[in-house]
Design a protein around this motif. Structure first.
Motif, PDB file in Angstrom:
ATOM      1  N   ASP A 378       3.379  -8.898   1.499  1.00 56.79           N
ATOM      2  CA  ASP A 378       2.954  -8.833   0.109  1.00 56.79           C
ATOM      3  C   ASP A 378       1.744  -7.902  -0.008  1.00 56.79           C
ATOM      4  OD1 ASP A 378       2.237  -9.168  -2.507  1.00 56.79           O
ATOM      5  OD2 ASP A 378       2.229 -11.362  -2.463  1.00 56.79           O
ATOM      6  N   THR A 379       1.993  -6.636  -0.280  1.00 58.75           N
ATOM      7  CA  THR A 379       0.929  -5.647  -0.321  1.00 58.75           C
ATOM      8  C   THR A 379       0.049  -5.769  -1.566  1.00 58.75           C
ATOM      9  OG1 THR A 379       2.474  -4.058  -1.312  1.00 58.75           O
ATOM     10  CG2 THR A 379       2.198  -3.979   1.077  1.00 58.75           C
ATOM     11  N   LEU A 380       0.516  -6.457  -2.570  1.00 57.51           N
ATOM     12  CA  LEU A 380      -0.265  -6.605  -3.802  1.00 57.51           C
ATOM     13  C   LEU A 380      -1.403  -7.602  -3.635  1.00 57.51           C
ATOM     14  CD1 LEU A 380      -0.461  -5.701  -6.762  1.00 57.51           C
ATOM     15  CD2 LEU A 380       1.029  -7.628  -7.362  1.00 57.51           C
ATOM     16  N   ARG A 381      -1.216  -8.613  -2.791  1.00 54.84           N
ATOM     17  CA  ARG A 381      -2.194  -9.694  -2.672  1.00 54.84           C
ATOM     18  C   ARG A 381      -2.893  -9.738  -1.319  1.00 54.84           C
ATOM     19  NH1 ARG A 381       2.211 -11.104  -5.455  1.00 54.84           N
ATOM     20  NH2 ARG A 381       1.931 -11.986  -7.527  1.00 54.84           N
ATOM     21  N   THR A 382      -2.614  -8.793  -0.467  1.00 53.90           N
ATOM     22  CA  THR A 382      -3.171  -8.836   0.876  1.00 53.90           C
ATOM     23  C   THR A 382      -4.669  -8.542   0.897  1.00 53.90           C
ATOM     24  OG1 THR A 382      -2.948  -7.951   3.121  1.00 53.90           O
ATOM     25  CG2 THR A 382      -2.659  -6.402   1.306  1.00 53.90           C
ATOM     26  N   GLU A 383      -5.338  -9.031   1.958  1.00 52.41           N
ATOM     27  CA  GLU A 383      -6.735  -8.703   2.200  1.00 52.41           C
ATOM     28  C   GLU A 383      -6.869  -7.554   3.198  1.00 52.41           C
ATOM     29  OE1 GLU A 383      -9.312 -10.028   0.554  1.00 52.41           O
ATOM     30  OE2 GLU A 383      -7.792 -11.067  -0.638  1.00 52.41           O
ATOM     31  N   HIS A 384      -5.757  -6.980   3.633  1.00 54.25           N
ATOM     32  CA  HIS A 384      -5.785  -5.852   4.567  1.00 54.25           C
ATOM     33  C   HIS A 384      -6.575  -4.705   3.933  1.00 54.25           C
ATOM     34  CE1 HIS A 384      -4.248  -2.399   6.871  1.00 54.25           C
ATOM     35  NE2 HIS A 384      -3.992  -3.273   7.831  1.00 54.25           N
ATOM     36  N   THR A 385      -7.619  -4.238   4.608  1.00 59.20           N
ATOM     37  CA  THR A 385      -8.562  -3.284   4.012  1.00 59.20           C
ATOM     38  C   THR A 385      -7.878  -2.011   3.540  1.00 59.20           C
ATOM     39  OG1 THR A 385     -10.335  -4.126   5.419  1.00 59.20           O
ATOM     40  CG2 THR A 385     -10.674  -1.970   4.402  1.00 59.20           C
ATOM     41  N   LEU A 386      -7.097  -1.391   4.394  1.00 58.94           N
ATOM     42  CA  LEU A 386      -6.447  -0.133   4.025  1.00 58.94           C
ATOM     43  C   LEU A 386      -5.442  -0.340   2.901  1.00 58.94           C
ATOM     44  CD1 LEU A 386      -5.757   2.862   4.409  1.00 58.94           C
ATOM     45  CD2 LEU A 386      -4.195   2.169   6.242  1.00 58.94           C
ATOM     46  N   MET A 387      -4.651  -1.388   3.000  1.00 57.69           N
ATOM     47  CA  MET A 387      -3.623  -1.607   1.984  1.00 57.69           C
ATOM     48  C   MET A 387      -4.250  -1.907   0.625  1.00 57.69           C
ATOM     49  SD  MET A 387      -0.467  -1.210   1.767  1.00 57.69           S
ATOM     50  CE  MET A 387      -0.316  -1.040   3.544  1.00 57.69           C
ATOM     51  N   ARG A 388      -5.333  -2.656   0.612  1.00 54.67           N
ATOM     52  CA  ARG A 388      -6.011  -2.945  -0.649  1.00 54.67           C
ATOM     53  C   ARG A 388      -6.512  -1.652  -1.287  1.00 54.67           C
ATOM     54  NH1 ARG A 388      -7.686  -7.489  -2.720  1.00 54.67           N
ATOM     55  NH2 ARG A 388      -9.634  -6.574  -3.451  1.00 54.67           N
ATOM     56  N   GLN A 389      -7.089  -0.774  -0.474  1.00 51.86           N
ATOM     57  CA  GLN A 389      -7.593   0.490  -1.006  1.00 51.86           C
ATOM     58  C   GLN A 389      -6.462   1.324  -1.599  1.00 51.86           C
ATOM     59  OE1 GLN A 389      -7.302   3.738   1.199  1.00 51.86           O
ATOM     60  NE2 GLN A 389      -7.667   4.763  -0.763  1.00 51.86           N
ATOM     61  N   LEU A 390      -5.357   1.412  -0.903  1.00 48.92           N
ATOM     62  CA  LEU A 390      -4.228   2.206  -1.386  1.00 48.92           C
ATOM     63  C   LEU A 390      -3.668   1.654  -2.693  1.00 48.92           C
ATOM     64  CD1 LEU A 390      -2.352   2.834   1.999  1.00 48.92           C
ATOM     65  CD2 LEU A 390      -3.424   4.580   0.558  1.00 48.92           C
ATOM     66  N   VAL A 391      -3.572   0.340  -2.783  1.00 43.67           N
ATOM     67  CA  VAL A 391      -3.016  -0.293  -3.988  1.00 43.67           C
ATOM     68  C   VAL A 391      -3.995  -0.191  -5.147  1.00 43.67           C
ATOM     69  CG1 VAL A 391      -2.277  -2.483  -4.986  1.00 43.67           C
ATOM     70  CG2 VAL A 391      -1.483  -1.829  -2.709  1.00 43.67           C
ATOM     71  N   ILE A 392      -5.264  -0.525  -4.899  1.00 42.64           N
ATOM     72  CA  ILE A 392      -6.268  -0.500  -5.974  1.00 42.64           C
ATOM     73  C   ILE A 392      -6.430   0.910  -6.533  1.00 42.64           C
ATOM     74  CG2 ILE A 392      -8.742  -0.745  -6.436  1.00 42.64           C
ATOM     75  CD1 ILE A 392      -8.707  -3.151  -4.525  1.00 42.64           C
ATOM     76  N   ASP A 393      -6.373   1.913  -5.651  1.00 48.15           N
ATOM     77  CA  ASP A 393      -6.521   3.305  -6.100  1.00 48.15           C
ATOM     78  C   ASP A 393      -5.226   3.895  -6.643  1.00 48.15           C
ATOM     79  OD1 ASP A 393      -9.133   3.109  -5.322  1.00 48.15           O
ATOM     80  OD2 ASP A 393      -8.933   4.292  -3.488  1.00 48.15           O
ATOM     81  N   ASP A 394      -4.190   3.076  -6.720  1.00 42.99           N
ATOM     82  CA  ASP A 394      -2.916   3.503  -7.316  1.00 42.99           C
ATOM     83  C   ASP A 394      -2.297   4.680  -6.556  1.00 42.99           C
ATOM     84  OD1 ASP A 394      -1.001   2.902  -9.247  1.00 42.99           O
ATOM     85  OD2 ASP A 394      -1.691   4.460 -10.602  1.00 42.99           O
TER      86      ASP A 394
END
Length: 457
Positions: A378-394
Motif C-alpha cells: 500500500d504505497t498511499l499509506r506507507t511510512e517508507h521514506t522514499l515512497m512517501r516522498q514520491l507519492v506526496i510530490d505527485d
C-alpha cells in the motif's frame, strides 16, 4: 540507451537486475549506482533468514536467477552437495548464498565489459525524475544523478493492523514485523501463549521456528478462513497441459464468478488440482490485465485467500512439521478477525476477535501477538521514506487497490497524471497492481530481463 542507471533496493529483485545488466555486452559501458541499504546486499527479507527450517516453496530446478539459465541455482546447490535433486525444496538461506555469489561474480566480471558499479550502503531517501535524468538523495544530504532509475524495493514495511493500541505496540509484545523478531528470539522454556495473526507461508515459518526455540509454548493462528496453505506433492508433477484452452475460455468472459467455475471444472477433471493451478502460471499476468477493475476488486475481497492458498504452497516437509505440532496440541487454528489488542496491567495482551460468520466477540489473553498478514504494497499509506516522498510530490501514482504503484505491464511507472515516465521503472512487488503475479523469482527474472532490454536498447 541509458548509460547511468540507479537501482534502488537491496533484495533479490535488485540483485537480479544488477547481475543481468553487468553480464551484458553493450554499445557503451554502463555506470550503475546501487542504493542497496547494506554493504552486503542481495538477500533482502525473503532470503536473509539463517534458519534451515525456512524452505523455498519452489523446487530447486526452477529457482535460477536468469531467464537464459533457469537451472543455475540447482547447479550451485549440487556443486556443494551432489545429492541435491531438482525436485528438492532447499533452505532459503542457501538461496541467499546463491544470490550473493552471482552478484559477486557479476561485479568481478563487469570490467571485461567496460562496466562499473558503485555500491551505496544507504537507502535512497528521495528521487526526482525529469526529462534530463533522475536525482537521488541519500545519506546526510548527499545526491547522485542517473539517466534512469529502477525501483526494486520489495515489500514495504508492515503497518500495525487497525485496533492495536499504542500501549500494546510500545510494550514490544505485539510484533508487527516478524523477521527481525525471529532473528533476535532466544531460547525460552516458559509456557508462552502466542497468537499469530494470519495463516500464510510467513505464519508457518514463524510457528515452526519459535516452536523449536520455545518447546513449551503453544501457538494459535487466527485468520478469516482458518486454512493453512496447501502442500506441494512430494514428487514433482508437470502441468496437465499448457493451460491455453482454459485461459482462452476465461478470456471469453472476464468475470471472477465464471473464472472460479471454470477452474473448479478443470480441477474436478484433473488427476491432481495442482497441475491445473500450475498450468495457469504463464497466463496469470495476461488474464489479470484483461480483468475489469470491478472484478479485480471482487477477486481481492472474496477469492484472493483461496487462490494464494493454492498457488503459494508449503513444501511437504514443512506441511508435515505443522501437522505434527497440531497433533501434539501445540498449534491450533481459529476462524475470525482480530478486532482489538490492548495491554493489560500485568503486561499480557488482551485480544478481541470476532468469529467468522457471527457477530459475537471473544476476548483471550496472550503473552505475545505476531502479525503475519502478507506483503504490504500500500504505497498511499506507507511510512517508507522514499515512497512517501514520491507519492506526496505527485511523481508516481499509487495503485488504486493498494497493490504497489500504477505502471505499464513492462515496468514503466506512471506519473501523477497517469502518463508513463520514460526513465523510471519498477520490478517486483510494486507491480502487483499491473501484473498480480510479480513476487516470485521466475517472474522477477523475466522482469529484470525485460527492463534491462529497455535500459540498454
Amino acid at each position: 540507451m541509458f548509460q547511468k542507471v540507479a537501482i534502488i533496493g537491496g533484495g533479490a529483485a535488485a540483485a537480479t537486475l544488477v547481475s543481468e545488466l553487468l553480464e551484458r555486452r553493450t554499445p557503451k559501458p554502463l555506470h550503475l549506482t546501487w542504493f542497496a541499504g547494506s554493504a552486503q546486499p542481495g538477500r533482502g527479507v525473503a532470503y536473509g533468514t539463517p534458519s534451515d527450517r525456512h524452505l523455498l516453496n519452489v523446487r530447486a530446478a526452477s529457482m535460477g536467477m536468469f531467464v537464459s539459465k533457469p537451472g543455475g541455482f540447482l547447479e550451485y546447490a549440487q556443486a556443494a552437495n551432489p545429492n541435491v535433486k531438482g525436485s528438492d525444496f532447499l533452505p532459503r538461506r542457501l538461496y541467499g548464498d546463491f544470490l550473493r555469489s552471482r552478484v559477486d561474480a557479476a561485479v568481478a566480471n563487469a570490467r571485461q565489459f567496460g562496466h562499473d558499479i558503485n555500491l551505496v550502503p544507504f537507502c535512497a531517501q528521495s528521487l526526482v525524475p525529469s526529462s534530463e535524468g533522475v536525482t537521488i538523495g541519500y545519506g546526510e544530504g548527499e545526491e547522485a544523478h542517473a539517466d534512469a532509475a529502477v525501483l526494486a524495493i520489495g515489500s514495504l514495511p508492515p503497518r500495525p493492523l487497525a485496533g492495536v493500541q499504542d500501549a500494546a505496540l510500545a510494550s514490544g509484545r505485539y510484533v508487527t514485523d516478524p523477521w527481525p523478531y525471529l532473528a533476535a528470539a532466544e531460547s525460552d522454556d516458559r509456557p508462552l501463549r502466542v497468537l499469530v495473526i494470519g495463516l500464510g507461508l510467513t505464519a508457518v515459518d514463524v510457528v515452526l521456528e519459535l516452536a523449536a526455540r520455545w518447546p513449551r509454548a503453544r501457538f494459535t493462528a487466527l485468520s478469516r478462513h482458518g486454512h493453512l496453505p496447501e502442500p506441494h506433492l512430494a514428487a514433482a508433477s508437470a502441468p496437465s497441459d499448457d493451460g491455453n484452452d482454459l485461459a482462452e475460455q476465461m478470456r471469453d468472459d472476464p468475470n471472477i464468478r465464471t473464472w472460479l467455475h471454470r477452474l473448479r471444472e478443470a480441477t474436478d477433471n484433473a488427476d491432481d488440482w495442482r497441475t491445473v493451478v500450475d498450468s495457469m502460471r504463464p497466463h496469470t499476468q495476461g488474464l489479470w490485465q484483461e480483468l475489469p477493475d470491478g472484478e479485480k476488486a471482487r477477486f481481492l475481497r472474496h477469492a484472493r485467500w483461496a487462490w494464494e492458498r493454492a498457488r503459494h504452497r508449503m513444501p511437504p516437509k514443512v506441511a508435515s512439521s505443522v501437522a505434527s505440532l497440531e497433533k501434539a496440541g501445540r498449534f491450533e487454528r481459529l476462524r475470525g478477525r482480530m478486532q482489538a489488542v490492548s495491554l493489560r496491567i500485568d503486561g499480557d495482551l488482551d485480544v478481541v476477535r470476532r468469529e467468522t460468520g457471527g457477530d459475537a466477540t471473544v476476548t483471550e489473553t496472550y503473552d505475545i501477538v505476531i502479525q503475519t498478514v502478507g506483503l504490504n504494497t500500500d504505497t498511499l499509506r506507507t511510512e517508507h521514506t522514499l515512497m512517501r516522498q514520491l507519492v506526496i510530490d505527485d511523481l508516481v501514482t499509487p495503485d488504486r487497490m493498494g497493490l504497489g504503484l500504477a505502471a505499464q505491464p513492462d515496468g514503466h511507472l506512471l506519473d501523477g497524471d497517469g502518463k508513463p515516465r520514460g526513465n523510471l521503472f519498477a520490478i517486483g512487488s510494486l507491480l502487483r497492481g499491473a501484473l498480480w503475479e510479480s513476487t516470485a523469482i521466475p517472474e522477477i527474472r523475466k522482469q529484470a530481463q525485460a527492463v534491462a532490454n529497455m535500459l540498454v536498447k
